[in-house]
Design an enzyme around this catalytic site. Sequence first.
Site, PDB file in Angstrom:
ATOM      1  N   THR A 195       0.867  -1.174   0.000  1.00  0.00           N
ATOM      2  CA  THR A 195       0.000   0.000   0.000  1.00  0.00           C
ATOM      3  C   THR A 195       0.901   1.220   0.000  1.00  0.00           C
ATOM      4  OG1 THR A 195      -1.727  -1.056   1.255  1.00  0.00           O
ATOM      5  CG2 THR A 195      -1.542   1.332   1.513  1.00  0.00           C
ATOM      6  N   ARG A 223     -14.268  -7.255   0.641  1.00  0.00           N
ATOM      7  CA  ARG A 223     -13.418  -6.970   1.813  1.00  0.00           C
ATOM      8  C   ARG A 223     -12.818  -5.556   1.716  1.00  0.00           C
ATOM      9  NH1 ARG A 223      -7.715  -5.590   2.627  1.00  0.00           N
ATOM     10  NH2 ARG A 223      -7.176  -6.260   4.719  1.00  0.00           N
ATOM     11  N   VAL A 224     -12.831  -4.846   2.812  1.00  0.00           N
ATOM     12  CA  VAL A 224     -12.212  -3.518   2.881  1.00  0.00           C
ATOM     13  C   VAL A 224     -11.146  -3.555   3.969  1.00  0.00           C
ATOM     14  CG1 VAL A 224     -12.632  -1.104   3.500  1.00  0.00           C
ATOM     15  CG2 VAL A 224     -14.255  -2.304   2.031  1.00  0.00           C
ATOM     16  N   GLY A 225      -9.988  -3.012   3.666  1.00  0.00           N
ATOM     17  CA  GLY A 225      -8.902  -2.999   4.641  1.00  0.00           C
ATOM     18  C   GLY A 225      -8.854  -1.698   5.416  1.00  0.00           C
ATOM     19  N   ASP A 226      -7.712  -1.439   5.991  1.00  0.00           N
ATOM     20  CA  ASP A 226      -7.524  -0.226   6.809  1.00  0.00           C
ATOM     21  C   ASP A 226      -7.306   1.031   5.949  1.00  0.00           C
ATOM     22  OD1 ASP A 226      -5.128  -1.412   5.893  1.00  0.00           O
ATOM     23  OD2 ASP A 226      -3.962  -0.252   7.325  1.00  0.00           O
ATOM     24  N   THR A 246       0.649   0.250   6.725  1.00  0.00           N
ATOM     25  CA  THR A 246       0.698  -0.736   5.654  1.00  0.00           C
ATOM     26  C   THR A 246       0.745  -2.118   6.295  1.00  0.00           C
ATOM     27  OG1 THR A 246       1.955  -1.474   3.721  1.00  0.00           O
ATOM     28  CG2 THR A 246       3.237  -0.512   5.500  1.00  0.00           C
ATOM     29  N   GLY A 247       0.283  -3.111   5.567  1.00  0.00           N
ATOM     30  CA  GLY A 247       0.291  -4.468   6.111  1.00  0.00           C
ATOM     31  C   GLY A 247      -1.118  -5.007   6.252  1.00  0.00           C
ATOM     32  N   GLY A 249      -4.482  -5.131   7.173  1.00  0.00           N
ATOM     33  CA  GLY A 249      -5.347  -4.044   7.592  1.00  0.00           C
ATOM     34  C   GLY A 249      -6.266  -4.374   8.757  1.00  0.00           C
TER      35      GLY A 249
HETATM   36  C1  SD4 Z   1      -4.929  -3.775   3.421  1.00  0.00           C
HETATM   37  N1  SD4 Z   1      -3.235  -2.457   4.468  1.00  0.00           N
HETATM   38  O1  SD4 Z   1      -5.752  -3.798   2.525  1.00  0.00           O
HETATM   39  C2  SD4 Z   1      -3.702  -2.962   3.212  1.00  0.00           C
HETATM   40  C3  SD4 Z   1      -2.713  -3.798   2.481  1.00  0.00           C
HETATM   41  C4  SD4 Z   1      -1.343  -3.276   2.607  1.00  0.00           C
HETATM   42  O2  SD4 Z   1       0.803  -3.325   2.336  1.00  0.00           O
HETATM   43  O3  SD4 Z   1      -1.049  -2.337   3.218  1.00  0.00           O
HETATM   44  N2  SD4 Z   1      -0.416  -3.853   2.105  1.00  0.00           N
HETATM   45  O4  SD4 Z   1      -5.033  -4.428   4.451  1.00  0.00           O
END
Ligand code: SD4
Length: 338
Positions: A195, A223-226, A246-247, A249
């Site tokens: 991200t 699905r929705v992330g952070d 990032t990561g 979510g």
């Molecule tokens: C998510 N945080 O959709 C995002 C993915 C992401 O580095 O950051 N990847 O969960």
Amino acid sequence: MYNRRKFIKLSAAGASLAALSNSAVAKTVSAIPDAKLPIVISTWDFGIMANKEAWKTLEAGGRALDALEAGAKIPEALDITNHTVGRHGLPDRDGHVTLDACIMDEFGNCGSVAAMEDIAHPISVARLVMEKTPHVMLVGEGATQFAVEQGMKKEKLLTPESEKIWKEWLKTAKYSPVMNIENGHKPGNEYNHDTIGMLAIDAKGNISGACTTSGMAFKLHGRVGDSPIIGAGLYVDNEVGGATSTGVGEEVIRNVGSFLVVELMRQGMSPEKACKEAVHRIIKKKPDTAKNIQVGFLAINKKGEYGAYAIQPGFSFAVCNAQQQDLLIKGKSFYPAK
Ligand code: SD4
């Protein structure tokens, strides 16, 4: 992913820095350069390209918000090697590329889109939601419809290369809502990071933030992330600073991560310390989950001091100001590099 140019690793003690570069032009620095405004910082190594674009606006005395929108559009649609943001993003398990993004300005205005399809620049749609509607967030078909009404082009986002990767994944279709080491999605690999989260302070000292992603590869449809959630994937308070994540979510949402980082900076913590505390909060709540996932935070305070911290090694961030436009720094992590 393109070559890293200047790659600086923060030493364990944090006092001295050693240059760690795989490029010929790497230079050794003995300390983090002084914070100089304006400045833009971004997650991961492709942040260098995004920063360079944002810098054009910042250097000319422009607004941080404009700089970030321009910068975020680079990985969203132009960087064909990037399978985690925008046009070249990997699809969900059903083959849909669904995008999440948000943006926040120095006045606390914010806009966001989630699970949006067929529009290559979600960051611009997020900004339009912020500026042209009384709302903060639009999702799914409503977000696409709004974007088209605003004059944006509808296009197929699944590229032949992304489709190929997805079809390869379908052969085993090992699905786990939280990507982890056991199912082959190692923290920091191409499927579960990348991200782009960006934070900038302009020449007037105003702070803005932007975050954009195609989210977790092969996620459940819908699905929705952070990343599009204000307070989770991004938060800015012009009096204090800004943070982005990032990561995985889900863990960031559970802990309202970016808001937490900004509030910790308000209490006097440095950006790095605030990021570290937010990472520790995630680990403390779910130590077994945390072992197998990556989450990284990046933050900047009002003075332009910046820092980052992640659960796993491998998280990098790019810094750009008048002193250097292509600095890449490897953030510290809870787990040591193997
Ligand atoms: C998510 N945080 O959709 C995002 C993915 C992401 O580095 O950051 N990847 O969960």
